[in-house]
Design a protein around this motif. Structure first.
Motif, PDB file in Angstrom:
ATOM      1  N   THR A  72       0.845  -1.198   0.000  1.00 57.47           N
ATOM      2  CA  THR A  72       0.000   0.000   0.000  1.00 57.47           C
ATOM      3  C   THR A  72       0.875   1.241   0.000  1.00 57.47           C
ATOM      4  O   THR A  72       2.053   1.186   0.348  1.00 57.47           O
ATOM      5  CB  THR A  72      -0.946   0.013   1.214  1.00 57.47           C
ATOM      6  OG1 THR A  72      -0.181  -0.135   2.421  1.00 57.47           O
ATOM      7  CG2 THR A  72      -1.959  -1.115   1.127  1.00 57.47           C
ATOM      8  N   LYS A  73       0.273   2.374  -0.357  1.00 56.43           N
ATOM      9  CA  LYS A  73       1.074   3.585  -0.546  1.00 56.43           C
ATOM     10  C   LYS A  73       0.621   4.768   0.305  1.00 56.43           C
ATOM     11  O   LYS A  73       1.435   5.581   0.713  1.00 56.43           O
ATOM     12  CB  LYS A  73       1.050   3.994  -2.017  1.00 56.43           C
ATOM     13  CG  LYS A  73       1.754   2.996  -2.939  1.00 56.43           C
ATOM     14  CD  LYS A  73       1.693   3.480  -4.380  1.00 56.43           C
ATOM     15  CE  LYS A  73       2.531   2.593  -5.298  1.00 56.43           C
ATOM     16  NZ  LYS A  73       2.090   1.188  -5.287  1.00 56.43           N
ATOM     17  N   GLN A  74      -0.691   4.889   0.555  1.00 57.17           N
ATOM     18  CA  GLN A  74      -1.202   6.104   1.197  1.00 57.17           C
ATOM     19  C   GLN A  74      -1.959   5.844   2.502  1.00 57.17           C
ATOM     20  O   GLN A  74      -1.944   6.685   3.395  1.00 57.17           O
ATOM     21  CB  GLN A  74      -2.154   6.843   0.226  1.00 57.17           C
ATOM     22  CG  GLN A  74      -1.520   7.253  -1.079  1.00 57.17           C
ATOM     23  CD  GLN A  74      -0.429   8.296  -0.907  1.00 57.17           C
ATOM     24  OE1 GLN A  74      -0.458   9.099   0.024  1.00 57.17           O
ATOM     25  NE2 GLN A  74       0.562   8.277  -1.789  1.00 57.17           N
ATOM     26  N   ILE A  75      -2.623   4.726   2.604  1.00 58.21           N
ATOM     27  CA  ILE A  75      -3.575   4.514   3.683  1.00 58.21           C
ATOM     28  C   ILE A  75      -2.882   4.384   5.040  1.00 58.21           C
ATOM     29  O   ILE A  75      -1.827   3.757   5.152  1.00 58.21           O
ATOM     30  CB  ILE A  75      -4.454   3.265   3.388  1.00 58.21           C
ATOM     31  CG1 ILE A  75      -5.723   3.284   4.235  1.00 58.21           C
ATOM     32  CG2 ILE A  75      -3.680   1.968   3.561  1.00 58.21           C
ATOM     33  CD1 ILE A  75      -6.811   2.369   3.716  1.00 58.21           C
ATOM     34  N   THR A  97       5.804   0.776  15.702  1.00 50.43           N
ATOM     35  CA  THR A  97       6.869   1.547  15.056  1.00 50.43           C
ATOM     36  C   THR A  97       7.527   0.724  13.952  1.00 50.43           C
ATOM     37  O   THR A  97       8.058   1.286  12.986  1.00 50.43           O
ATOM     38  CB  THR A  97       7.922   2.020  16.071  1.00 50.43           C
ATOM     39  OG1 THR A  97       8.413   0.906  16.829  1.00 50.43           O
ATOM     40  CG2 THR A  97       7.343   3.066  17.004  1.00 50.43           C
ATOM     41  N   THR A  98       7.463  -0.605  14.077  1.00 43.14           N
ATOM     42  CA  THR A  98       7.935  -1.463  12.980  1.00 43.14           C
ATOM     43  C   THR A  98       7.004  -1.327  11.776  1.00 43.14           C
ATOM     44  O   THR A  98       7.460  -1.231  10.626  1.00 43.14           O
ATOM     45  CB  THR A  98       8.015  -2.925  13.437  1.00 43.14           C
ATOM     46  OG1 THR A  98       8.941  -3.042  14.518  1.00 43.14           O
ATOM     47  CG2 THR A  98       8.464  -3.831  12.296  1.00 43.14           C
ATOM     48  N   ILE A  99       5.689  -1.297  12.018  1.00 40.62           N
ATOM     49  CA  ILE A  99       4.735  -1.049  10.926  1.00 40.62           C
ATOM     50  C   ILE A  99       4.964   0.340  10.341  1.00 40.62           C
ATOM     51  O   ILE A  99       4.861   0.549   9.129  1.00 40.62           O
ATOM     52  CB  ILE A  99       3.280  -1.190  11.423  1.00 40.62           C
ATOM     53  CG1 ILE A  99       3.016  -2.592  11.941  1.00 40.62           C
ATOM     54  CG2 ILE A  99       2.293  -0.871  10.294  1.00 40.62           C
ATOM     55  CD1 ILE A  99       1.678  -2.758  12.656  1.00 40.62           C
ATOM     56  N   ASP A 100       5.314   1.291  11.189  1.00 38.28           N
ATOM     57  CA  ASP A 100       5.609   2.640  10.715  1.00 38.28           C
ATOM     58  C   ASP A 100       6.790   2.624   9.757  1.00 38.28           C
ATOM     59  O   ASP A 100       6.799   3.339   8.746  1.00 38.28           O
ATOM     60  CB  ASP A 100       5.905   3.560  11.905  1.00 38.28           C
ATOM     61  CG  ASP A 100       5.548   5.005  11.630  1.00 38.28           C
ATOM     62  OD1 ASP A 100       4.454   5.250  11.080  1.00 38.28           O
ATOM     63  OD2 ASP A 100       6.348   5.896  11.965  1.00 38.28           O
ATOM     64  N   ALA A 101       7.781   1.779  10.052  1.00 34.42           N
ATOM     65  CA  ALA A 101       8.933   1.641   9.160  1.00 34.42           C
ATOM     66  C   ALA A 101       8.529   0.987   7.837  1.00 34.42           C
ATOM     67  O   ALA A 101       8.888   1.457   6.756  1.00 34.42           O
ATOM     68  CB  ALA A 101      10.028   0.829   9.842  1.00 34.42           C
ATOM     69  N   LEU A 102       7.762  -0.091   7.925  1.00 41.91           N
ATOM     70  CA  LEU A 102       7.334  -0.811   6.725  1.00 41.91           C
ATOM     71  C   LEU A 102       6.480   0.076   5.814  1.00 41.91           C
ATOM     72  O   LEU A 102       6.553  -0.026   4.582  1.00 41.91           O
ATOM     73  CB  LEU A 102       6.539  -2.060   7.108  1.00 41.91           C
ATOM     74  CG  LEU A 102       7.332  -3.229   7.691  1.00 41.91           C
ATOM     75  CD1 LEU A 102       6.383  -4.270   8.283  1.00 41.91           C
ATOM     76  CD2 LEU A 102       8.200  -3.874   6.612  1.00 41.91           C
ATOM     77  N   SER A 103       5.680   0.934   6.410  1.00 40.14           N
ATOM     78  CA  SER A 103       4.754   1.773   5.642  1.00 40.14           C
ATOM     79  C   SER A 103       5.309   3.160   5.364  1.00 40.14           C
ATOM     80  O   SER A 103       4.629   3.982   4.753  1.00 40.14           O
ATOM     81  CB  SER A 103       3.436   1.914   6.415  1.00 40.14           C
ATOM     82  OG  SER A 103       3.643   2.595   7.642  1.00 40.14           O
ATOM     83  N   ASN A 104       6.530   3.417   5.830  1.00 36.07           N
ATOM     84  CA  ASN A 104       7.162   4.730   5.680  1.00 36.07           C
ATOM     85  C   ASN A 104       6.316   5.842   6.307  1.00 36.07           C
ATOM     86  O   ASN A 104       6.039   6.872   5.702  1.00 36.07           O
ATOM     87  CB  ASN A 104       7.450   5.048   4.211  1.00 36.07           C
ATOM     88  CG  ASN A 104       8.418   6.218   4.065  1.00 36.07           C
ATOM     89  OD1 ASN A 104       9.200   6.512   4.954  1.00 36.07           O
ATOM     90  ND2 ASN A 104       8.357   6.904   2.925  1.00 36.07           N
ATOM     91  N   GLY A 105       5.883   5.588   7.570  1.00 36.70           N
ATOM     92  CA  GLY A 105       5.236   6.643   8.336  1.00 36.70           C
ATOM     93  C   GLY A 105       3.727   6.676   8.290  1.00 36.70           C
ATOM     94  O   GLY A 105       3.133   7.751   8.376  1.00 36.70           O
ATOM     95  N   ARG A 106       3.083   5.492   8.188  1.00 34.67           N
ATOM     96  CA  ARG A 106       1.619   5.473   8.110  1.00 34.67           C
ATOM     97  C   ARG A 106       0.963   4.685   9.246  1.00 34.67           C
ATOM     98  O   ARG A 106      -0.235   4.403   9.198  1.00 34.67           O
ATOM     99  CB  ARG A 106       1.174   4.889   6.763  1.00 34.67           C
ATOM    100  CG  ARG A 106       1.509   5.780   5.584  1.00 34.67           C
ATOM    101  CD  ARG A 106       0.985   5.224   4.271  1.00 34.67           C
ATOM    102  NE  ARG A 106       1.822   4.150   3.738  1.00 34.67           N
ATOM    103  CZ  ARG A 106       1.418   2.909   3.524  1.00 34.67           C
ATOM    104  NH1 ARG A 106       0.185   2.538   3.823  1.00 34.67           N
ATOM    105  NH2 ARG A 106       2.242   2.009   3.016  1.00 34.67           N
ATOM    106  N   ALA A 107       1.707   4.327  10.268  1.00 32.65           N
ATOM    107  CA  ALA A 107       1.150   3.524  11.358  1.00 32.65           C
ATOM    108  C   ALA A 107       0.629   4.389  12.492  1.00 32.65           C
ATOM    109  O   ALA A 107       1.102   5.506  12.720  1.00 32.65           O
ATOM    110  CB  ALA A 107       2.205   2.556  11.891  1.00 32.65           C
ATOM    111  N   GLU A 108      -0.353   3.857  13.200  1.00 28.24           N
ATOM    112  CA  GLU A 108      -0.915   4.492  14.386  1.00 28.24           C
ATOM    113  C   GLU A 108      -1.250   3.407  15.405  1.00 28.24           C
ATOM    114  O   GLU A 108      -1.417   2.243  15.050  1.00 28.24           O
ATOM    115  CB  GLU A 108      -2.198   5.262  14.052  1.00 28.24           C
ATOM    116  CG  GLU A 108      -2.021   6.349  13.014  1.00 28.24           C
ATOM    117  CD  GLU A 108      -3.313   7.108  12.740  1.00 28.24           C
ATOM    118  OE1 GLU A 108      -3.260   8.053  11.946  1.00 28.24           O
ATOM    119  OE2 GLU A 108      -4.359   6.742  13.325  1.00 28.24           O
ATOM    120  N   ILE A 109      -1.380   3.811  16.660  1.00 31.57           N
ATOM    121  CA  ILE A 109      -1.895   2.930  17.706  1.00 31.57           C
ATOM    122  C   ILE A 109      -3.237   3.479  18.154  1.00 31.57           C
ATOM    123  O   ILE A 109      -3.379   4.675  18.391  1.00 31.57           O
ATOM    124  CB  ILE A 109      -0.948   2.869  18.918  1.00 31.57           C
ATOM    125  CG1 ILE A 109       0.373   2.184  18.546  1.00 31.57           C
ATOM    126  CG2 ILE A 109      -1.608   2.126  20.089  1.00 31.57           C
ATOM    127  CD1 ILE A 109       1.425   2.260  19.644  1.00 31.57           C
TER     128      ILE A 109
END
Length: 352
Positions: A72-75, A97-109
């Motif tokens: 994915t790119k934006q979500i 924060t690992t998901i944040d790395a994989l998504s290049n800054g798209r993760a939240e808790i």
């Protein structure tokens, strides 16, 4: 501009036409496809909830979200919710924060106490500590987010003597939301902390949450927190199909099955009748079901009533055929979202 998203628990209840039940592994693979489609059709956020029950497939949403991050790119990708009371805040932070790395800054808790309690005995926690566990672990999670090195004295959590927590998030301001069912005390606590809040609106009209949302914003403002930080989101059940009447007819079975399952464990819940279901679809209820035009108008009404920053359509509650879920996501992104966005864009333009 208000954000539009999907929340799901990866439901696994019998399908109406065949009686088939998707296995947990098949449902989890389906969720990855749903995330990818939601991204492709331009939705803003996708959230997956943590449960430890037979009728929900996902006990580790962070792994499914990580899989969804890759293509994915934006979500934006969030838990909905992580049951913070029965997990280690250090590990939770590292996972997202690992998901944040994989998504290049798209993760939240999205942290929550948990509407279901199966995780407490599973991980060795006592329900008598329900409130204290959440409060302490939320404080610890926020402390972890402040700086790389953690210094923490715990009662229900471990004490940590100035040890680093890695990885750090890609985002400069890592989003940590808190979900609540609508308790006044919870709203006040969250407001005082200056954290964005998510209300689960299921059994009543959104207008009944207006005093709570107003109080949250007032307390947050009085505590010195900016409106940019103290955002408000809502999660409501819903379904979209090309034909309005078919959407209403098809959604009754999965909603009743899921509601009846929950009612077995909760004395204050009752088995759903057709009349109760149809009532929930009116303006007196919060369930949003129908064709794209109808769904868009009810979402607009909900957003306007509560002045929301984000809206989650829980799609679906109970199991629907996967091809129908994919079509509902497509309709949401391609038809519903443009109506909602254009409405609020025009409203802002008229203000200017």
């Amino acid at each position: 501009m208000v954000e539009l998203g999907i929340s799901t628990f990866g439901e696994t209840t019998p399908l109406e036409q065949t009686g088939e039940v998707y296995s947990h592994d098949e449902r989890i693979r389906q969720l990855v496809k749903e995330i990818e489609l939601a991204d492709a059709v331009g939705l803003d956020v996708y959230g997956i909830g943590e449960h430890h029950r037979e009728d929900f497939a996902v006990s580790a949403p962070e792994i499914v979200l990580a899989a969804g991050a890759v293509n994915t790119k934006q979500i934006k990708l969030t838990s909905a919710v992580s049951i913070l009371s029965s997990m280690d805040p250090v590990r939770l932070y590292q996972q997202y924060t690992t998901i944040d790395a994989l998504s290049n800054g798209r993760a939240e808790i999205m942290a929550g106490r948990g509407s279901f309690t199966e995780s407490f005995p599973l991980f060795g926690y006592d329900l008598k500590d329900y409130e204290e566990l959440f409060d302490e672990k939320l404080d610890m999670l926020l402390e972890i987010d402040k700086a790389t090195n953690l210094k923490w004295e715990g009662k229900f959590t471990q004490s940590v003597d100035n040890k680093p927590v890695y990885p750090r998030p890609v985002q400069d301001d890592f989003p940590i939301w808190v979900a609540t069912g609508g308790h006044v005390e919870s709203s006040i606590k969250i407001a005082k902390l200056g954290l964005p809040i998510v209300y689960a609106i299921i059994g009543t009209a959104p207008k009944h949450f207006k005093p709570l949302v107003d109080a949250y914003r007032k307390v947050a403002r009085n505590a010195g927190h900016s409106p940019e930080k103290t955002k408000v989101a809502v999660h409501s059940w819903g379904w979209i199909a090309d034909d309005h009447d078919k959407a209403v007819a098809d959604y009754f079975h999965p909603t009743k099955v899921m509601t009846d399952n929950i009612a077995k464990d909760r004395p204050h819940w009752s088995q759903m009748t057709k009349g109760q279901y149809l009532h929930s679809l009116t303006d007196a209820g919060s369930t949003i079901v129908g064709d794209p035009q109808h769904v868009a108008q009810k979402i607009i009404q909900t957003i306007e009533t509560l002045d929301l920053d984000r809206f989650f359509l829980h799609l679906p509650i109970g199991s629907m055929p996967h091809e129908d879920v994919l079509r509902a996501i497509e309709l949401y992104g391609k038809e519903v979202a443009p109506i909602v966005r254009n409405y609020f864009a025009n409203k802002e333009s008229n203000k200017a």
